[in-house]
Design a protein around this motif. Structure first.
Motif, short mmCIF file in Angstrom:
data_model
loop_
_atom_site.label_atom_id
_atom_site.label_comp_id
_atom_site.label_asym_id
_atom_site.label_seq_id
_atom_site.Cartn_x
_atom_site.Cartn_y
_atom_site.Cartn_z
N THR A 56 0.81 -1.21 0.00
CA THR A 56 0.00 0.00 0.00
C THR A 56 0.85 1.27 0.00
OG1 THR A 56 -0.11 -0.15 2.42
CG2 THR A 56 -1.97 -1.06 1.18
N ASN A 57 0.26 2.34 -0.48
CA ASN A 57 0.85 3.66 -0.36
C ASN A 57 -0.28 4.64 -0.09
OD1 ASN A 57 0.42 3.06 -3.43
ND2 ASN A 57 0.37 5.29 -3.27
N ARG A 65 -3.81 7.09 9.57
CA ARG A 65 -5.23 7.11 9.91
C ARG A 65 -6.05 6.19 9.03
NH1 ARG A 65 -8.07 11.58 9.15
NH2 ARG A 65 -6.76 12.40 7.46
N PHE A 66 -5.71 6.11 7.76
CA PHE A 66 -6.46 5.28 6.81
C PHE A 66 -5.65 4.04 6.47
CE2 PHE A 66 -9.07 8.89 4.61
CZ PHE A 66 -9.51 9.32 5.86
N THR A 67 -6.36 2.95 6.24
CA THR A 67 -5.72 1.70 5.85
C THR A 67 -6.49 1.07 4.70
OG1 THR A 67 -4.97 1.29 8.12
CG2 THR A 67 -4.97 -0.58 6.60
N ALA A 68 -5.79 0.81 3.62
CA ALA A 68 -6.39 0.13 2.48
C ALA A 68 -6.03 -1.35 2.53
CB ALA A 68 -5.89 0.74 1.17
N SER A 69 -6.97 -2.18 2.13
CA SER A 69 -6.72 -3.61 2.09
C SER A 69 -7.58 -4.21 0.99
CB SER A 69 -7.02 -4.28 3.43
OG SER A 69 -8.37 -4.10 3.79
N LEU A 79 -11.33 0.50 2.52
CA LEU A 79 -10.61 1.64 3.05
C LEU A 79 -11.12 1.89 4.46
CD1 LEU A 79 -8.50 3.86 2.44
CD2 LEU A 79 -10.43 5.38 1.91
N GLN A 80 -10.30 1.54 5.43
CA GLN A 80 -10.64 1.78 6.83
C GLN A 80 -10.20 3.20 7.17
OE1 GLN A 80 -12.23 -0.29 9.08
NE2 GLN A 80 -12.21 1.47 10.47
N MET A 81 -11.16 4.00 7.58
CA MET A 81 -10.89 5.39 7.91
C MET A 81 -11.02 5.57 9.41
SD MET A 81 -13.24 6.99 4.84
CE MET A 81 -12.86 8.68 5.27
#
Length: 117
Positions: A56-57, A65-69, A79-81
């Motif tokens: 990820t980038n 704060r945000f995590t993409a998976s 997208l976890q915000m």
């Protein structure tokens, strides 16, 4: 590949929200995926990218704060915000880029995220 983002809504600053992007097609795992957003009066910007292998980038504004998976078995990208801020208010889009493509060329309808202070 066809894409459909969902999960947007009205949230309070400091809370959390998870966006989903469902993809059609049997070759989802071969696409690099991206989350973009566009706020009123602003240009669309890349929020997060996720490679076929899950690397990820992130934009500097959302790092930490945000995590993409992604779940290739479910043809879904997330997208976890966490700890959203009012400035995160925007329409969020997911997009796909095929192997060898120079740009994201498949786009879903956006989902509106509104963060209240």
């Amino acid at each position: 590949v066809q894409l459909q983002a969902s999960g947007g809504g009205l949230v309070q600053a400091g809370s959390s929200l998870r966006l989903l992007c469902a993809a059609s097609g049997r070759t989802f795992s071969t696409y690099r995926m991206g989350w973009f957003r566009q706020a009123p009066g602003k240009e669309r910007e890349l929020v997060a990218g996720i490679s076929t292998g899950g690397s990820t980038n992130y934009a500097d504004s959302v790092k930490g704060r945000f995590t993409a998976s992604r779940d290739n078995a479910k043809n879904t990208v997330y997208l976890q915000m966490n700890s959203p801020k009012p400035e995160d208010t925007a329409v969020y889009y997911c997009a796909a880029r095929a192997i060898g493509a120079l740009k994201f060329d498949s786009w879903g309808r956006g989902t509106l995220v509104t963060v209240s202070s």
